[in-house]
Write an enzyme that holds these catalytic residues in place. Structure first.
Site, PDB file in Angstrom:
ATOM      1  N   LYS A 269      77.054  35.282  10.197  1.00  0.00           N
ATOM      2  CA  LYS A 269      76.268  36.272   9.465  1.00  0.00           C
ATOM      3  C   LYS A 269      76.078  37.503  10.355  1.00  0.00           C
ATOM      4  O   LYS A 269      75.915  37.375  11.577  1.00  0.00           O
ATOM      5  CB  LYS A 269      74.910  35.659   9.111  1.00  0.00           C
ATOM      6  CG  LYS A 269      74.040  36.510   8.184  1.00  0.00           C
ATOM      7  CD  LYS A 269      72.740  35.761   7.833  1.00  0.00           C
ATOM      8  CE  LYS A 269      71.880  36.544   6.850  1.00  0.00           C
ATOM      9  NZ  LYS A 269      70.638  35.810   6.495  1.00  0.00           N
TER      10      LYS A 269
ATOM     11  N   SER B  98      69.688  35.567   1.487  1.00  0.00           N
ATOM     12  CA  SER B  98      70.374  36.703   2.023  1.00  0.00           C
ATOM     13  C   SER B  98      71.714  36.403   2.676  1.00  0.00           C
ATOM     14  O   SER B  98      72.531  37.305   2.844  1.00  0.00           O
ATOM     15  CB  SER B  98      69.481  37.405   3.042  1.00  0.00           C
ATOM     16  OG  SER B  98      69.292  36.588   4.190  1.00  0.00           O
TER      17      SER B  98
ATOM     18  N   SER C 292      67.087  31.754   2.769  1.00  0.00           N
ATOM     19  CA  SER C 292      68.324  32.535   2.876  1.00  0.00           C
ATOM     20  C   SER C 292      69.565  31.755   3.268  1.00  0.00           C
ATOM     21  O   SER C 292      70.669  32.289   3.212  1.00  0.00           O
ATOM     22  CB  SER C 292      68.144  33.695   3.866  1.00  0.00           C
ATOM     23  OG  SER C 292      67.422  34.739   3.261  1.00  0.00           O
TER      24      SER C 292
END
Lengths: 95, 485
Positions: B79, B154, B178
């Site tokens: 990420k 997210s 997330s």
């Protein structure tokens, strides 16, 4: 909780955010909605409840104060939008 | 099965048997990226050259007869809020465009030490604030199961990459759901470890008392394997806990006899889709057949989790994001006169709407006169939520609930209504407030052929139990759904 535009302006200044007229209106509306939702918390009596900042038992963690390698000056300023002689350069502060 | 579809533990066997090389695995994943990335848009940037080099090193070790680690040569995506030395790390925010961290996050160092092949940096909601990846300041990511739908957020890019075969494993971060919510939407396994189990050093901070790094994987075994290599104390993160790290794959034997499961009734209430409820209940009944016992339990403060979270997380964010001021890194406005105006315009130009909204909300909740009414009140409610869980775990080994109220929603569905978007995290948020570990895994599909996620919650540091149950359920479940892309 209904926020007024004046409060939104004040908060934006505290947060060092410039917002335009349109954003001011949208944020006033949206933040009021979210705070309305937060009013739900007042249904609970929390008089005798301790506030919790962390979920696990975290105490101060100490270490000895030893000199160690760290970033050198060139690396430290490598990402700076503006620098001079290894220092961060900002707009003039004192008139 | 193609190489890009196989889990890491099977690829490892093939590497050891000499059936395939690490370079072939890496190339298979990049070929897959080439094939589907236009539709999925999981990545912000790719590190192909470095990845192939890394894979060659693994092949050399094998050729030299050296032992290799279970994750050596495995393609792993990161990420974009995980710092990578010399490689752009933007958190999908314009304010960090061009920023190249001078150091690696601890988890990145740990994976590098295992000879993992890092494929690239994945898209996300800006600064991890969002539940659909539509708040990315760069672009949207699309759900590989249906590209008209969001991948969740997210960590939407990481979830979509694993689901689409564009990475074998991925790392994400979970502040209010997330990792688990996008794992549920994309039909993969995702785990948020106990707060403090994985070092946050080098994870760009959003809400420091809630943030935790965790893995996305194609199956439970891979999830356990990844956790083996990212968990552990780190002196660079003083909230990381110093304790023995077990082998998380050790209990993956399918035996769950006598396991006591609590089913929190509040997680099956209003707003939870009927198909989701039914699918999760089917899984619970399946676990009973495997020898577990279950009972319904009440976590009475669940309904207050969302409100408490949306004061605490923005408050912490408003403080953490004060550092983006155009001085030391990232974007600086060239439209300003003087220092204060430079700060204000830099932040106006650099941050997206949701980030601004949360900074404003947090600043308000912390400001003089409102601190007690909002922030402190929320912290007290946080205590009540944690106590609910403490009581439940005195009776039960684990809790099971849906991960999300619905399956993946359509792009644009909730993007204009922040509160509606926040509600999609209603089942995951209390876990972060209490600092607990939890895993999401697919347990079925709905009538649109979209994956349904089931959440297994454990007590602090009960990751082994969670994985043990997840594995048993995985072995007993035939999802009967195949992703077509």
């Amino acid at each position: 909780m209904k926020l007024d535009q004046e409060t939104v302006e004040r908060v934006a200044h505290l947060a060092r955010l410039e917002i335009d007229e349109e954003e001011k209106e949208t944020f006033t509306h949206q933040l009021s909605d979210i705070l309305d939702h937060a009013e739900k918390l007042n249904e609970l009596d929390t008089e005798d409840v301790e506030p919790m900042a962390h979920a696990t038992d975290v105490n101060n963690v100490l270490r000895s104060d030893d000199v160690k390698e760290s970033l050198d000056q060139d690396e430290a300023v490598a990402n700076a939008p503006d620098e001079e002689e290894g220092m961060f350069k900002v707009p003039q502060i004192v008139e | 099965m193609e190489l890009y579809q196989l889990p890491a533990h099977e690829l490892h066997e093939k590497l050891l048997a000499g059936e395939v090389s690490a370079v072939e695995i890496t190339e298979a994943v990049y070929d897959r990226i080439e094939e589907v990335e236009d539709n999925v848009q999981a990545y912000l940037n790719l590190m192909k050259e470095e990845a192939i080099e890394q894979a060659k090193k693994v092949d050399q070790k094998l050729a030299d007869g050296e032992d290799i680690n279970p994750l050596a040569g495995i393609p792993v995506a990161l990420k974009d809020n995980l710092s990578t030395e010399g490689i752009e790390t933007t958190c999908a925010s314009k304010i960090l465009e061009g920023y190249q961290p001078p150091y690696n996050a601890t988890v990145v160092e740990k994976l590098a030490a295992e000879d993992v092949v890092m494929t690239g940096k994945t898209n996300m909601d800006e600064f991890a604030m969002g539940s659909s990846t539509e708040n990315s300041g760069i672009k949207n990511t699309y759900n590989p199961w249906d590209i008209n739908r969001v991948p969740g957020g997210s960590s939407g890019g990481s979830a979509a990459a694993v689901a689409a075969g564009e990475a074998t494993i991925a790392l994400g971060s979970d502040t209010g759901g997330s990792i688990r919510q996008p794992a549920a939407f994309c039909g993969v396994v995702g785990m948020k470890p106990t707060y403090g189990l994985v070092s946050r050093y080098g994870l760009v901070a959003f809400a420091s008392s809630l943030d935790q790094i965790g893995p996305f994987a194609k199956d439970v075994t891979d999830c356990a394997l990844a956790l083996n290599y990212i968990a552990g104390h780190d002196e660079m993160d003083s909230t990381s806990v110093d304790r023995e790290i077990p082998d998380y794959t050790a209990n993956l034997d399918g035996d769950i006899s006598g396991m006591k499961i609590g089913v929190p009734e509040e997680y099956f209430g209003e707003g939870i889709d009927d198909e989701v409820k039914e699918s999760v209940w089917n899984a619970i009944e399946q676990l009973e057949e495997l020898g577990a016992e279950y009972e319904e339990v009440s976590l009475p403060h669940t309904d207050y989790g969302l409100s408490a979270y949306y004061l605490i997380a923005p408050a912490e964010a408003s403080s953490n994001l004060a550092r983006y001021d155009g001085v030391r890194y990232g974007h600086r406005s060239n439209q300003a006169n003087g220092l204060i105006e430079m700060f204000k315009k830099t932040r106006q130009e650099g941050f997206g709407d949701e980030v601004k909204r949360r900074i404003m909300l947090g600043t308000y909740a912390l400001s003089s006169g409102y601190y007690d009414a909002y922030y402190k009140k929320a912290q007290k409610v946080r205590t009540l939520i944690k106590e609910d869980f403490d009581e439940a775990f005195a009776e039960y080994d684990i809790l099971i609930s849906p991960t999300t109220p619905t399956t993946a929603f359509e792009i644009g569905d909730k993007s204009n209504d922040p509160l509606q978007m926040y509600l999609s995290d209603i089942c995951t948020i209390p876990v972060n407030l209490a600092g607990l570990p939890a895993l999401s895994m697919p347990c079925g599909v709905d009538s649109n052929d979209l994956p349904i996620g089931l959440q297994i919650i454990g007590d602090h540091f009960a990751e082994e139990k969670i994985l043990q149950v997840a594995y048993a359920l995985e072995q007993a479940t035939d999802l009967d759904a195949e992703l077509e892309l």
